[in-house]
Structures are given as C-alpha cells and as structure tokens.
Design a protein around this motif. Structure first.
Motif, PDB file in Angstrom:
ATOM      1  N   VAL A 125      94.071  92.680  31.582  1.00  0.00           N
ATOM      2  CA  VAL A 125      95.209  93.719  32.341  1.00  0.00           C
ATOM      3  C   VAL A 125      95.677  93.264  33.451  1.00  0.00           C
ATOM      4  O   VAL A 125      94.788  92.548  34.504  1.00  0.00           O
ATOM      5  N   VAL A 126      96.866  93.649  33.780  1.00  0.00           N
ATOM      6  CA  VAL A 126      97.598  93.152  35.146  1.00  0.00           C
ATOM      7  C   VAL A 126      98.030  94.791  35.694  1.00  0.00           C
ATOM      8  O   VAL A 126      98.541  95.614  35.047  1.00  0.00           O
ATOM      9  N   ILE A 127      97.418  94.741  36.678  1.00  0.00           N
ATOM     10  CA  ILE A 127      97.663  96.018  37.591  1.00  0.00           C
ATOM     11  C   ILE A 127      98.665  95.625  38.570  1.00  0.00           C
ATOM     12  O   ILE A 127      98.397  94.682  39.430  1.00  0.00           O
ATOM     13  N   MET A 128      99.789  96.366  38.843  1.00  0.00           N
ATOM     14  CA  MET A 128     100.550  96.105  39.539  1.00  0.00           C
ATOM     15  C   MET A 128     100.500  97.008  41.120  1.00  0.00           C
ATOM     16  O   MET A 128     100.872  98.180  41.113  1.00  0.00           O
ATOM     17  N   GLY A 129      99.660  96.405  41.929  1.00  0.00           N
ATOM     18  CA  GLY A 129      99.717  97.093  43.147  1.00  0.00           C
ATOM     19  C   GLY A 129      98.146  96.758  43.691  1.00  0.00           C
ATOM     20  O   GLY A 129      97.075  96.272  42.684  1.00  0.00           O
ATOM     21  N   THR A 130      97.957  96.992  45.001  1.00  0.00           N
ATOM     22  CA  THR A 130      96.496  96.853  45.274  1.00  0.00           C
ATOM     23  C   THR A 130      96.160  98.014  46.386  1.00  0.00           C
ATOM     24  O   THR A 130      95.568  97.857  47.423  1.00  0.00           O
ATOM     25  N   GLY A 131      97.013  99.017  46.011  1.00  0.00           N
ATOM     26  CA  GLY A 131      96.603 100.336  46.796  1.00  0.00           C
ATOM     27  C   GLY A 131      95.180 100.920  46.460  1.00  0.00           C
ATOM     28  O   GLY A 131      94.368 100.357  45.630  1.00  0.00           O
ATOM     29  N   THR A 132      95.043 102.239  46.789  1.00  0.00           N
ATOM     30  CA  THR A 132      93.477 102.529  46.430  1.00  0.00           C
ATOM     31  C   THR A 132      93.445 102.857  45.236  1.00  0.00           C
ATOM     32  O   THR A 132      92.306 102.295  44.775  1.00  0.00           O
ATOM     33  N   MET A 133      94.140 103.529  44.338  1.00  0.00           N
ATOM     34  CA  MET A 133      94.065 103.648  43.100  1.00  0.00           C
ATOM     35  C   MET A 133      93.953 102.354  42.283  1.00  0.00           C
ATOM     36  O   MET A 133      93.195 102.117  41.295  1.00  0.00           O
ATOM     37  N   ALA A 134      94.830 101.411  42.411  1.00  0.00           N
ATOM     38  CA  ALA A 134      94.847 100.247  41.908  1.00  0.00           C
ATOM     39  C   ALA A 134      93.818  99.436  42.214  1.00  0.00           C
ATOM     40  O   ALA A 134      93.042  98.821  41.034  1.00  0.00           O
ATOM     41  N   CYS A 135      93.098  99.199  43.330  1.00  0.00           N
ATOM     42  CA  CYS A 135      91.766  98.680  43.411  1.00  0.00           C
ATOM     43  C   CYS A 135      90.456  99.531  42.753  1.00  0.00           C
ATOM     44  O   CYS A 135      89.664  98.624  42.076  1.00  0.00           O
ATOM     45  N   LEU A 136      90.602 100.850  42.689  1.00  0.00           N
ATOM     46  CA  LEU A 136      89.333 101.396  42.017  1.00  0.00           C
ATOM     47  C   LEU A 136      89.617 101.206  40.491  1.00  0.00           C
ATOM     48  O   LEU A 136      88.545 100.879  40.044  1.00  0.00           O
ATOM     49  N   PHE A 137      90.744 101.362  39.923  1.00  0.00           N
ATOM     50  CA  PHE A 137      90.777 100.993  38.517  1.00  0.00           C
ATOM     51  C   PHE A 137      90.453  99.556  38.199  1.00  0.00           C
ATOM     52  O   PHE A 137      89.844  99.279  37.327  1.00  0.00           O
ATOM     53  N   GLY A 138      90.958  98.766  39.068  1.00  0.00           N
ATOM     54  CA  GLY A 138      90.634  97.076  39.053  1.00  0.00           C
ATOM     55  C   GLY A 138      89.039  97.066  38.866  1.00  0.00           C
ATOM     56  O   GLY A 138      88.559  96.401  38.155  1.00  0.00           O
ATOM     57  N   CYS A 139      88.468  97.673  39.901  1.00  0.00           N
ATOM     58  CA  CYS A 139      86.811  97.429  39.929  1.00  0.00           C
ATOM     59  C   CYS A 139      86.187  97.887  38.495  1.00  0.00           C
ATOM     60  O   CYS A 139      85.294  97.299  37.968  1.00  0.00           O
ATOM     61  N   ARG A 140      86.592  99.017  38.365  1.00  0.00           N
ATOM     62  CA  ARG A 140      86.136  99.857  36.836  1.00  0.00           C
ATOM     63  C   ARG A 140      86.162  99.140  35.729  1.00  0.00           C
ATOM     64  O   ARG A 140      85.641  98.952  34.698  1.00  0.00           O
ATOM     65  N   MET A 141      87.601  98.409  35.673  1.00  0.00           N
ATOM     66  CA  MET A 141      88.008  97.675  34.517  1.00  0.00           C
ATOM     67  C   MET A 141      86.910  96.464  34.382  1.00  0.00           C
ATOM     68  O   MET A 141      86.527  96.112  33.293  1.00  0.00           O
TER      69      MET A 141
END
Length: 317
Positions: free
Chosen positions: A3-19
């Motif tokens: 998965v590539v998440i475009m962004g490192t804002g709050t939601m991007a970081c949260l979803f990145g951790c959970r993924m």
C-alpha cells in the motif's frame, strides 16, 4: 498487500500504523521533508489510551516513484490529503499507480473521487468515509482517539457503483485493521451520513473556534445543528439516499455532545490554513441546487468560512 499512502498527515499516519499492524507493506509518500526525516530516523509512534505505545517503521519517501523502485506496483494507493490538494496529490501519485493498482479516497466531503477518476480509470477508483479520529502531538507521532462505539467506522464504495470483488478485499483489509467496515454499493448511505455529520459540525466549530461538546450543548448551537441537518437530509434524499432527520439528528448529537475534540476545520482555521469547506458544505449546496432544494444555512456557513479563511492576515490581532 503493498500500500502506498499519499501523505503523512494525521489520518495517513494512523492508517499507515494500523495497516502495518495488520501485516501489510506500507509506503508513506510526502513532500513534508521534516516528517520524512523524523520517521526515517525514529519511526512512527502510535499512542492510544489504555494501550502501550508502539513504534512502526514504514517506508517513507518524498517521491511516489521510490515505492516502485523494486519494479512492483502497489495493489492500493490511498489518497490522504485535504480536498483542495487532491488534484495535485493524484498527479504526484501517478508514478506509483500501475495498470492493476486501485486508488482509494476516504477524504472528508465529496468530489474527491471524481477528481481522481480524471487521471485513473473509474473502475479502479473507490471512495468512502472514515469515522475515526486522531491527533498529531508532534513530528512522527500520531494519537488515536477513535470512538469505536460507532459503526461502521469505515465505509467504502466502488466509484463505478457496481459491486466489485476488490471492494470486498478493501473491506477485509480495514476489518483486519480493527475497524468495523461496510464495503459495497449500499455503503454510499454511510458516506452521505458522514458528509451530513461534517456539514453540521465542521464549519460551525471553525467559525466559533469551539470543541464539539461546547457548541453542540449550547442552545444556539443546537438550533443551528438542527437547521443544517434538515438541509443535508433533504439533499441526501433527493439523491436517493435513505437518510431521515430524526435518525441523523440523533447521530449528530450522539457524536458531538461529549467529544472533547477540535474538528479538522476548527484546527485549520485556528492555524490559518485553507479549509475543506468546498467538499463538505459546498457539496450540500451544489447538490441542493441540482435538485432545487434551498440550503440557506449551509450557504451562510460556507461564505462565512471562506470570508474568514481568505482574510486571516487582515483579522484584528
């Protein structure tokens, strides 16, 4: 899943951790150099009440092309930016979007999927809503404040409005991340439900600069919430979405009345940043006009937010 998440804002970081917690390979792509350097050096810290802090080490890069340096495109690219940044973010993401890559947006409001579909075939685009909450106390840190009593927390819909096996896979992905998820064509009801919730609270909180539990328990705030909600429900029904005032009004109050949280638009206006008013209340206004439904309260809030955000530097200090 890669998965590539475009962004490192709050939601991007949260979803990145959970993924990552669910066993996926995660790349965070951003132009935010300080955030890249912090996460590269120390990892991404996830903080959650009644849980031990956890540190994750996602791949993090300034360019989307870095995520496919191994020649393997991601199965999923997630657009995680403010609505006014969507077109630019999709353009930056294109080097990581292969012929089989799907693109998902859970951004606030509506209209983001349409922007994505201008660059990616519509049958590979998915949109939805996320009823999760988080704060960013500092660089490389995300604090999960999600209220798991609400359901579904995640809703995902194929942009084609046709049932799609990959949509089912996305539902399983977010379920493994610990989020109750509704994925499929019928989930569009929940996307509208989140749009109505955001329309009721975000602009009001931004203008008043108040946390949710204050304005929602105030008599004047209560009256405004009722009026905004009625307009939103009327517009949703005109679009064939089965939302009803009593149900929606109860959901709004149950969400906000005890939530000691400053919503994103309130934070944006406090910090003199652009807002997502066009994809939230702006959507209600545009859809209302299509169907001949007046939305005077939404329009008033819309123009007030724009007036304030266009003139941050002119305000009385």
């Amino acid at each position: 899943m890669k998965v590539v998440i475009m962004g490192t804002g709050t939601m991007a970081c949260l979803f990145g951790c959970r993924m990552m917690e669910a066993g996926n390979e995660v790349w965070l792509v951003t132009k935010w150099k300080e955030q890249v350097e912090k996460i590269t050096a120390d990892g991404l810290l996830l903080v959650e009440k009644d849980h031990e802090d956890k540190v994750f080490h996602p791949h993090v890069a300034l360019e989307a092309a870095d995520a496919v340096a191994d020649g393997v495109y991601p199965e999923l690219v997630m657009i995680s930016s403010k609505g006014y940044q969507t077109a630019r973010t999709v353009k930056n993401a294109l080097p990581a979007i292969g012929p089989e890559t799907r693109v998902l947006t859970l951004q606030n409001g509506m209209g983001n999927a349409e922007i994505i579909a201008e660059s990616v075939p519509g049958e590979r685009v998915f949109f939805g809503a996320a009823s999760v909450a988080a704060d960013a106390p500092g660089l490389g840190v995300v604090k999960d404040t999600t209220n798991h009593n609400r359901t579904p927390l995640i809703s995902i819909v194929p942009f084609s409005r046709r049932e799609d096996p990959f949509c089912t896979e996305l539902g399983k992905l977010f379920n493994r991340m610990g989020y109750s998820t509704d994925a499929g064509v019928a989930a569009e009801k929940f996307v509208w439900k989140k749009l109505c919730l955001n329309s009721c609270g975000n602009a009001l909180a931004g203008i008043a600069q108040l946390p949710n539990y204050i304005y929602s328990n105030d008599q004047d705030g209560f009256m405004l919430l009722n009026q905004i909600c009625a307009e939103c429900v009327a517009v949703a029904q005109a679009n064939g979405i089965p939302l009803y005032f009593d149900e929606m009004r109860a959901f709004v109050q149950a969400t906000y009345y005890n939530q000691h949280h400053y919503v994103s638009m309130c934070q944006d206006m406090h910090n003199k940043r652009p807002t997502e008013i066009d994809t939230i209340n702006g959507t209600i206004i545009r859809e209302g006009r299509k169907h001949g439904i007046p939305t005077p309260v939404n329009e008033t809030l819309y123009h007030l937010v724009r007036l304030i955000s266009n003139h941050y530097e002119d305000r009385w200090q």
